[in-house]
Design a protein around this motif. Structure first.
Motif, mmCIF file in Angstrom:
data_model
loop_
_atom_site.group_PDB
_atom_site.id
_atom_site.type_symbol
_atom_site.label_atom_id
_atom_site.label_comp_id
_atom_site.label_asym_id
_atom_site.label_seq_id
_atom_site.Cartn_x
_atom_site.Cartn_y
_atom_site.Cartn_z
ATOM 1 N N PRO A 108 0.804 -1.229 0.000
ATOM 2 C CA PRO A 108 0.000 0.000 0.000
ATOM 3 C C PRO A 108 0.831 1.270 0.000
ATOM 4 N N GLU A 109 1.996 1.252 0.649
ATOM 5 C CA GLU A 109 2.822 2.454 0.717
ATOM 6 C C GLU A 109 3.246 2.925 -0.665
ATOM 7 N N TYR A 110 3.677 1.992 -1.515
ATOM 8 C CA TYR A 110 4.100 2.345 -2.869
ATOM 9 C C TYR A 110 2.955 2.313 -3.864
ATOM 10 N N GLY A 111 1.818 1.736 -3.474
ATOM 11 C CA GLY A 111 0.652 1.720 -4.338
ATOM 12 C C GLY A 111 0.728 0.726 -5.472
ATOM 13 N N ILE A 112 1.210 -0.499 -5.180
ATOM 14 C CA ILE A 112 1.335 -1.532 -6.213
ATOM 15 C C ILE A 112 0.880 -2.874 -5.673
ATOM 16 N N ARG A 113 0.456 -3.747 -6.598
ATOM 17 C CA ARG A 113 0.046 -5.098 -6.218
ATOM 18 C C ARG A 113 0.168 -6.001 -7.432
ATOM 19 N N GLY A 114 0.184 -7.315 -7.222
ATOM 20 C CA GLY A 114 0.237 -8.224 -8.350
ATOM 21 C C GLY A 114 0.535 -9.644 -7.932
ATOM 22 N N TYR A 115 0.732 -10.507 -8.911
ATOM 23 C CA TYR A 115 1.050 -11.912 -8.692
ATOM 24 C C TYR A 115 2.428 -12.203 -9.286
ATOM 25 N N ILE A 116 3.335 -12.688 -8.458
ATOM 26 C CA ILE A 116 4.664 -13.053 -8.929
ATOM 27 C C ILE A 116 4.604 -14.463 -9.495
ATOM 28 N N ASP A 117 5.117 -14.651 -10.708
ATOM 29 C CA ASP A 117 5.065 -15.973 -11.333
ATOM 30 C C ASP A 117 5.747 -17.029 -10.468
ATOM 31 N N GLU A 118 6.939 -16.713 -9.976
ATOM 32 C CA GLU A 118 7.631 -17.682 -9.122
ATOM 33 C C GLU A 118 8.570 -16.964 -8.165
ATOM 34 N N VAL A 119 8.586 -17.436 -6.929
ATOM 35 C CA VAL A 119 9.511 -16.935 -5.909
ATOM 36 C C VAL A 119 10.314 -18.113 -5.380
ATOM 37 N N GLN A 120 11.621 -18.008 -5.438
ATOM 38 C CA GLN A 120 12.501 -19.011 -4.853
ATOM 39 C C GLN A 120 13.184 -18.393 -3.637
ATOM 40 N N MET A 121 13.023 -19.039 -2.490
ATOM 41 C CA MET A 121 13.624 -18.558 -1.251
ATOM 42 C C MET A 121 14.685 -19.564 -0.801
ATOM 43 N N THR A 122 15.911 -19.099 -0.663
ATOM 44 C CA THR A 122 17.003 -19.943 -0.206
ATOM 45 C C THR A 122 17.590 -19.329 1.065
ATOM 46 N N PRO A 123 18.460 -20.044 1.761
ATOM 47 C CA PRO A 123 19.078 -19.462 2.955
ATOM 48 C C PRO A 123 19.885 -18.191 2.673
ATOM 49 N N ASP A 124 20.273 -17.973 1.416
ATOM 50 C CA ASP A 124 21.127 -16.827 1.081
ATOM 51 C C ASP A 124 20.424 -15.716 0.323
ATOM 52 N N GLU A 125 19.335 -16.036 -0.388
ATOM 53 C CA GLU A 125 18.743 -15.019 -1.260
ATOM 54 C C GLU A 125 17.306 -15.353 -1.624
ATOM 55 N N PHE A 126 16.643 -14.331 -2.146
ATOM 56 C CA PHE A 126 15.307 -14.470 -2.725
ATOM 57 C C PHE A 126 15.429 -14.210 -4.224
ATOM 58 N N ILE A 127 14.835 -15.078 -5.038
ATOM 59 C CA ILE A 127 14.854 -14.898 -6.491
ATOM 60 C C ILE A 127 13.417 -14.691 -6.960
ATOM 61 N N ILE A 128 13.161 -13.525 -7.523
ATOM 62 C CA ILE A 128 11.828 -13.155 -7.996
ATOM 63 C C ILE A 128 11.812 -13.340 -9.509
ATOM 64 N N ILE A 129 11.005 -14.278 -9.998
ATOM 65 C CA ILE A 129 11.024 -14.653 -11.408
ATOM 66 C C ILE A 129 9.718 -14.259 -12.097
ATOM 67 N N ASP A 130 9.858 -13.575 -13.227
ATOM 68 C CA ASP A 130 8.701 -13.243 -14.061
ATOM 69 C C ASP A 130 8.867 -13.946 -15.405
ATOM 70 N N ASP A 131 7.866 -14.700 -15.807
ATOM 71 C CA ASP A 131 7.921 -15.454 -17.059
ATOM 72 C C ASP A 131 7.478 -14.588 -18.232
ATOM 73 N N LYS A 132 8.246 -14.668 -19.335
ATOM 74 C CA LYS A 132 7.937 -13.912 -20.537
ATOM 75 C C LYS A 132 7.976 -14.841 -21.754
ATOM 76 N N PRO A 133 7.266 -14.487 -22.838
ATOM 77 C CA PRO A 133 7.178 -15.391 -23.983
ATOM 78 C C PRO A 133 8.450 -15.516 -24.805
ATOM 79 N N GLY A 134 9.342 -14.531 -24.748
ATOM 80 C CA GLY A 134 10.572 -14.581 -25.546
ATOM 81 C C GLY A 134 11.811 -14.640 -24.682
ATOM 82 N N THR A 135 12.918 -14.190 -25.256
ATOM 83 C CA THR A 135 14.185 -14.216 -24.518
ATOM 84 C C THR A 135 14.890 -12.860 -24.572
ATOM 85 N N LYS A 136 14.154 -11.801 -24.865
ATOM 86 C CA LYS A 136 14.732 -10.464 -24.882
ATOM 87 C C LYS A 136 14.242 -9.687 -23.675
#
Length: 234
Positions: A108-136
């Motif tokens: 709410p503070e920044y005024g954004i919302r949505g669904y993350i395609d995939e979140v990977q949580m490891t002991p060292d880092e968080f990886i936020i992944i968004d899937d796209k149809p191409g490779t650019k």
């Protein structure tokens, strides 16, 4: 890696913003879907046509295919995923690598919302992944995953009282594959850049900034609003 189905739906009270379809008002702040940043980077004026003027046009075949692929991946993930809260997953992921799909996120503070395609949580880092149809890695795609990182970071800070300092990485992946073709550490410079863009989006929505149409005729030719747009260059 454990699969977790994170139940993280919003409990914020909101009102719909009458001047712009899809925008909510939460705690006095306009709140828009993060996916709109992808549209903004393509052509701001198409946002105006669709959500301010309310022009409706059919979805493209590519959009329908993308929705189908997303749904199939989510259904397959749910076959092995166990329900869990965001708070508990943060805690357990410090020892056990965890993956979640279609995770709802709101800030709410920044005024954004949505669904993350995939979140990977490891002991060292968080990886936020968004899937796209191409490779650019288009700037609009990068901005979208940056906003997911921003909202995710804010939620982590709130749940951990600022004590979880694992680094956050934004990534773009070719839809339906394991091919990650872009990664970026979410550092202070990246954070400041996406906050600046989000503020511009709020200015567009509230009417203090003008919607700028694309100057690229190739974008106009492929735009599904081209027959309704007075700025069409095709």
């Amino acid at each position: 890696m454990e699969n977790k189905l994170i139940n993280n739906y919003s409990n914020y009270d909101y009102e719909n913003y009458s001047n712009f379809k899809g925008v909510q008002v939460i705690n006095g702040v306009l709140n828009f879907p993060i996916s709109w940043l992808n549209i903004q980077g393509y052509c701001e004026y198409s946002l105006y046509l669709q959500y301010a003027k309310g022009i409706q046009v059919p979805s493209t075949l590519a959009m329908k295919k993308g929705t189908e692929v997303h749904q199939n991946l989510e259904d397959k993930f749910k076959e092995t995923a166990k329900p869990a809260s965001f708070k508990d997953t943060l805690k357990t992921s410090k020892e056990i690598e965890t993956k979640s799909r279609e995770m709802f996120i709101i800030e709410p503070e920044y005024g954004i919302r949505g669904y993350i395609d995939e979140v990977q949580m490891t002991p060292d880092e968080f990886i936020i992944i968004d899937d796209k149809p191409g490779t650019k890695a288009y700037p609009s795609h990068i901005n979208q995953v940056r906003a997911y990182c921003l909202a995710f970071q804010s939620m982590v800070n709130k749940q951990s009282n600022g004590e979880d300092n694992r680094r956050i990485i934004g990534a773009l992946r070719q839809r339906g594959t394991d091919n990650i073709f872009y990664t970026e550490v979410f550092d202070e410079d990246v954070k400041n850049n996406i906050i600046y863009l989000i503020k511009r989006m709020h200015g567009l929505i509230e009417g203090s900034k003008p919607f700028i149409p694309t100057k690229n005729p190739n974008k106009c030719r492929s735009c599904r609003f081209k027959d309704k747009c007075e700025n069409n260059l095709s």
